[in-house]
Design an enzyme around this catalytic site. Sequence first.
Site, PDB file in Angstrom:
ATOM      1  N   TYR A 134       0.936  -1.241  -0.007  1.00 49.50           N
ATOM      2  CA  TYR A 134       0.020  -0.026   0.055  1.00 49.50           C
ATOM      3  C   TYR A 134       0.797   1.262   0.101  1.00 49.50           C
ATOM      4  O   TYR A 134       1.818   1.492   0.821  1.00 49.50           O
ATOM      5  CB  TYR A 134      -1.011  -0.074   1.274  1.00 49.50           C
ATOM      6  CG  TYR A 134      -1.974   1.194   1.208  1.00 49.50           C
ATOM      7  CD1 TYR A 134      -3.194   1.231   0.369  1.00 49.50           C
ATOM      8  CD2 TYR A 134      -1.652   2.438   1.868  1.00 49.50           C
ATOM      9  CE1 TYR A 134      -4.016   2.069   0.172  1.00 49.50           C
ATOM     10  CE2 TYR A 134      -2.676   3.244   1.656  1.00 49.50           C
ATOM     11  CZ  TYR A 134      -3.609   3.313   0.794  1.00 49.50           C
ATOM     12  OH  TYR A 134      -4.593   4.317   0.838  1.00 49.50           O
ATOM     13  N   GLN A 198     -11.099   0.501   1.673  1.00 50.86           N
ATOM     14  CA  GLN A 198     -11.185  -0.158   0.734  1.00 50.86           C
ATOM     15  C   GLN A 198     -10.262  -0.832  -0.067  1.00 50.86           C
ATOM     16  O   GLN A 198     -10.282  -1.912  -0.757  1.00 50.86           O
ATOM     17  CB  GLN A 198     -12.182   0.604  -0.444  1.00 50.86           C
ATOM     18  CG  GLN A 198     -11.678   1.618  -1.092  1.00 50.86           C
ATOM     19  CD  GLN A 198     -11.593   3.000  -0.409  1.00 50.86           C
ATOM     20  OE1 GLN A 198     -11.830   2.987   0.885  1.00 50.86           O
ATOM     21  NE2 GLN A 198     -11.704   4.094  -0.943  1.00 50.86           N
ATOM     22  N   ASN A 226      -3.426   6.172   6.629  1.00 52.71           N
ATOM     23  CA  ASN A 226      -3.952   6.649   7.717  1.00 52.71           C
ATOM     24  C   ASN A 226      -4.813   5.749   8.571  1.00 52.71           C
ATOM     25  O   ASN A 226      -4.744   4.588   8.445  1.00 52.71           O
ATOM     26  CB  ASN A 226      -5.043   7.846   7.113  1.00 52.71           C
ATOM     27  CG  ASN A 226      -6.047   7.279   6.261  1.00 52.71           C
ATOM     28  OD1 ASN A 226      -6.495   6.229   6.255  1.00 52.71           O
ATOM     29  ND2 ASN A 226      -6.724   8.016   5.446  1.00 52.71           N
ATOM     30  N   THR A 249       3.999   9.366  11.994  1.00 49.05           N
ATOM     31  CA  THR A 249       5.360   9.504  12.001  1.00 49.05           C
ATOM     32  C   THR A 249       6.057  10.259  13.300  1.00 49.05           C
ATOM     33  O   THR A 249       5.428  10.901  13.826  1.00 49.05           O
ATOM     34  CB  THR A 249       6.144  10.272  10.777  1.00 49.05           C
ATOM     35  OG1 THR A 249       7.333   9.659  10.921  1.00 49.05           O
ATOM     36  CG2 THR A 249       5.761  11.531  10.748  1.00 49.05           C
ATOM     37  N   GLN A 271      10.038  16.082  10.161  1.00 47.52           N
ATOM     38  CA  GLN A 271       9.043  15.044  10.567  1.00 47.52           C
ATOM     39  C   GLN A 271       7.727  15.617  10.673  1.00 47.52           C
ATOM     40  O   GLN A 271       6.731  15.182  10.281  1.00 47.52           O
ATOM     41  CB  GLN A 271       9.456  14.085  11.716  1.00 47.52           C
ATOM     42  CG  GLN A 271      10.789  13.262  11.246  1.00 47.52           C
ATOM     43  CD  GLN A 271      10.553  12.221   9.802  1.00 47.52           C
ATOM     44  OE1 GLN A 271       9.603  11.606   9.928  1.00 47.52           O
ATOM     45  NE2 GLN A 271      11.274  12.506   8.959  1.00 47.52           N
ATOM     46  N   HIS A 274       4.930  15.900   7.786  1.00 51.48           N
ATOM     47  CA  HIS A 274       4.285  14.746   7.357  1.00 51.48           C
ATOM     48  C   HIS A 274       2.764  14.923   7.803  1.00 51.48           C
ATOM     49  O   HIS A 274       1.795  14.618   6.981  1.00 51.48           O
ATOM     50  CB  HIS A 274       4.969  13.610   8.018  1.00 51.48           C
ATOM     51  CG  HIS A 274       5.726  12.904   7.147  1.00 51.48           C
ATOM     52  ND1 HIS A 274       5.568  12.197   6.114  1.00 51.48           N
ATOM     53  CD2 HIS A 274       7.056  12.908   7.467  1.00 51.48           C
ATOM     54  CE1 HIS A 274       6.780  11.779   5.596  1.00 51.48           C
ATOM     55  NE2 HIS A 274       7.614  12.162   6.521  1.00 51.48           N
ATOM     56  N   GLU A 340      10.399   5.911  16.299  1.00 60.27           N
ATOM     57  CA  GLU A 340      10.235   5.330  15.104  1.00 60.27           C
ATOM     58  C   GLU A 340      11.687   5.752  14.360  1.00 60.27           C
ATOM     59  O   GLU A 340      12.266   4.877  13.792  1.00 60.27           O
ATOM     60  CB  GLU A 340       9.100   5.824  14.029  1.00 60.27           C
ATOM     61  CG  GLU A 340       9.320   5.509  12.624  1.00 60.27           C
ATOM     62  CD  GLU A 340       8.418   6.314  11.764  1.00 60.27           C
ATOM     63  OE1 GLU A 340       8.139   5.826  10.685  1.00 60.27           O
ATOM     64  OE2 GLU A 340       7.896   7.565  12.236  1.00 60.27           O
ATOM     65  N   HIS A 341      12.119   6.899  14.510  1.00 63.10           N
ATOM     66  CA  HIS A 341      13.406   7.581  13.878  1.00 63.10           C
ATOM     67  C   HIS A 341      14.046   8.065  15.139  1.00 63.10           C
ATOM     68  O   HIS A 341      13.500   8.984  15.796  1.00 63.10           O
ATOM     69  CB  HIS A 341      13.212   8.698  12.786  1.00 63.10           C
ATOM     70  CG  HIS A 341      12.311   8.127  11.763  1.00 63.10           C
ATOM     71  ND1 HIS A 341      11.155   8.466  11.881  1.00 63.10           N
ATOM     72  CD2 HIS A 341      12.610   7.566  10.627  1.00 63.10           C
ATOM     73  CE1 HIS A 341      10.595   8.408  10.576  1.00 63.10           C
ATOM     74  NE2 HIS A 341      11.262   7.558   9.788  1.00 63.10           N
ATOM     75  N   ASP A 374      14.884   8.468   4.772  1.00 64.04           N
ATOM     76  CA  ASP A 374      13.620   8.562   3.925  1.00 64.04           C
ATOM     77  C   ASP A 374      13.791   8.126   2.663  1.00 64.04           C
ATOM     78  O   ASP A 374      12.931   7.539   1.854  1.00 64.04           O
ATOM     79  CB  ASP A 374      13.028   9.907   4.101  1.00 64.04           C
ATOM     80  CG  ASP A 374      12.344  10.084   5.670  1.00 64.04           C
ATOM     81  OD1 ASP A 374      12.012   8.932   6.214  1.00 64.04           O
ATOM     82  OD2 ASP A 374      12.131  11.103   5.952  1.00 64.04           O
ATOM     83  N   GLU A 428       1.295 -35.398  29.788  1.00 62.63           N
ATOM     84  CA  GLU A 428       0.384 -34.402  29.532  1.00 62.63           C
ATOM     85  C   GLU A 428      -1.146 -34.912  29.243  1.00 62.63           C
ATOM     86  O   GLU A 428      -1.982 -34.007  28.989  1.00 62.63           O
ATOM     87  CB  GLU A 428       0.776 -33.542  28.000  1.00 62.63           C
ATOM     88  CG  GLU A 428       2.014 -32.785  28.187  1.00 62.63           C
ATOM     89  CD  GLU A 428       2.357 -31.851  27.006  1.00 62.63           C
ATOM     90  OE1 GLU A 428       1.575 -31.987  26.014  1.00 62.63           O
ATOM     91  OE2 GLU A 428       3.554 -31.230  27.323  1.00 62.63           O
ATOM     92  N   HIS A 433      -1.108 -39.332  21.578  1.00 60.73           N
ATOM     93  CA  HIS A 433       0.518 -38.997  20.984  1.00 60.73           C
ATOM     94  C   HIS A 433       1.331 -39.835  20.989  1.00 60.73           C
ATOM     95  O   HIS A 433       2.142 -40.095  20.130  1.00 60.73           O
ATOM     96  CB  HIS A 433       0.775 -37.587  21.604  1.00 60.73           C
ATOM     97  CG  HIS A 433       0.301 -36.202  21.373  1.00 60.73           C
ATOM     98  ND1 HIS A 433      -1.375 -36.326  21.532  1.00 60.73           N
ATOM     99  CD2 HIS A 433       0.602 -35.116  20.656  1.00 60.73           C
ATOM    100  CE1 HIS A 433      -1.539 -34.966  20.910  1.00 60.73           C
ATOM    101  NE2 HIS A 433      -0.439 -34.351  20.599  1.00 60.73           N
TER     102      HIS A 433
END
Length: 445
Positions: A134, A198, A226, A249, A271, A274, A340-341, A374, A428, A433
Site C-alpha cells: 500500500y 477499501q 491513515n 510518524t 518529520q 508529514h 520510529e526515527h 527516507d 500431558e 500422541h
Amino acid sequence: MTSRIELARVDLRGRTPTTAQLRTALPRGGVDVDSVLHQVRPVVEAVRDRGAAAALEFGAKFDGVTPETVRVPAAELAAALDGLDPAVRAALEVAIARTRAVHADQRRTDTTTEVVPGGTVTERWVPVERVGLYVPGGNAVYPSSVVMNVVPAQAAGVESLVVASPPQEQFGGLPHPTVLAAARLLGVEEVWAVGGAQAVALLSYGGSDTDGADLAPVDLITGPGNIYVTAAKRLCRGLVGIDAEAGPTEIAILADATADPVHVAADLISQAEHDVLAASVLVTDSPALADAVDAALTTQLTVVKHAERVTAALRGAQSGTVLVDDIDQGLRVVNAYAAEHLEIQTAQATAVAARVRSAGAIFVGPYAPVSLGDYCAGSNHVLPTAGCARHSSGLSVQTFLRGIHVVDYTEAALKDVAGHVVALADAEDLPAHGQAVRARFEALS
C-alpha cells in the site's frame, strides 16, 4: 509573521523515574484506531461481499473519482515513466540501487541441524506467495514508499506483488504518475487504483475488475496509511498478514551541547511536515541547546512551505523537549520512548548509538539526518511507531519470508527417542500422541 515556537518541556533532571513512569511522562501521540472501527467495518464487509464494485463506489465517495478499471493499464505505467522528470528518475534510481544493496544482504539461508544421527531439522525460508503493497496519497506523494515496499519483497523472492494507491481526480482516476513511474522503474506490472480501507479490503478478499479481469487476493499487506487504512488492516488481520498498525510518524533526537541547533530544528521540522499528528521530540542535557532549538524553529518556520501543518505538529501534545541530567539518563529516556526515527547528535555519537536498545532506525552524527533514511541511505523507512520499536522491527526482507521447519528422522532415530515422547505424552494426558509413536514399533491392541 510566525509566532515564536517553544516546544513543551518535560524536566526529568534530578529525578529517577521508573520505566513505567517514563512511558507516562514522555510526549506521545498516536491515534485511537478503535474509534473508527465502526466506520471502517461496513466498508470492509461491503468489499468482501461485492468486491471491486464496492471498492470503486467508496473510491468515488472518498476520492471523488472512479477509474475505468481497478488495475492500471500497462500503457499508463509506461507513459508515467516516460514523462518522469529526469532529476526525479535519477534520484529514484539511486534510491533503488542503494536500497537493493542493503536488502540483498538480509536474505536468510536455510539451515540444517543434525539433532542425532539420522535425525535432522531444517529451517527453510520461503517467501510469501503474493503480497499487496500500500502506497498512501493524502498530504504528499510517496514514490519512496514504492521503493521501500517493493525492494525487500523482490529481494525475498516474492513472485507476485501488487501496489495499491488511491486514484487521483486530477490524473483521471489514476494514482499519482510519480507513484506509477516508480512502480514501472522497479519492474512492477500490477498496480491498482484503489486507496483507503477499501484498498485493504480488496487486497484481502480479491474480486473481479470492471472488465472481468481477476483481482487475486494477497497473503500479506504492507505499507503505511491513515487511521482508516490501519483500522482496515486490523479487521483483515488473520485473513491476511500485515506488517504493522502504523501510526503518525515520529522523530526523537538525543543531543548534547555539541549539536548544531539549526540542524536539530531542521530535522524536527522535517518529520512535523508529514502530518499535524507527527511527533518531534528533543532529548537533551543542555538547556542552552533547547533554547537555541526553539529559536531556530521559529526562524525556520518563516520559510517552511507547510508552516501551518508543521506548527500544529510541534505544538501538539505529542511533541516536546525532555531535559535530562546527562546522556546516560537521555539513553534511558529514548529507550523508553522507542522512537520510529532516532537521531544521535552528541559527542562520541557512534558509541552512544551502540547503547540504544529500542528504535526503528538510528541515525548517527550530524550528517545522517532522517531525511537521508527516507530516501537514499539504503535503509528502509517503513518503521514501527508509537513505541512498538520496543518489540518490533521495520520492514525488511524478513517481513516477506516464513520459516518452515522440516523434520526428517530415520526409523532408528525415532526409536531411540520413542520412550521420551511417550513419557511426555502421558504426562500431558495425551496418550494418543504416544501411541502414534508406539504404533511404528509394536502392535497396539
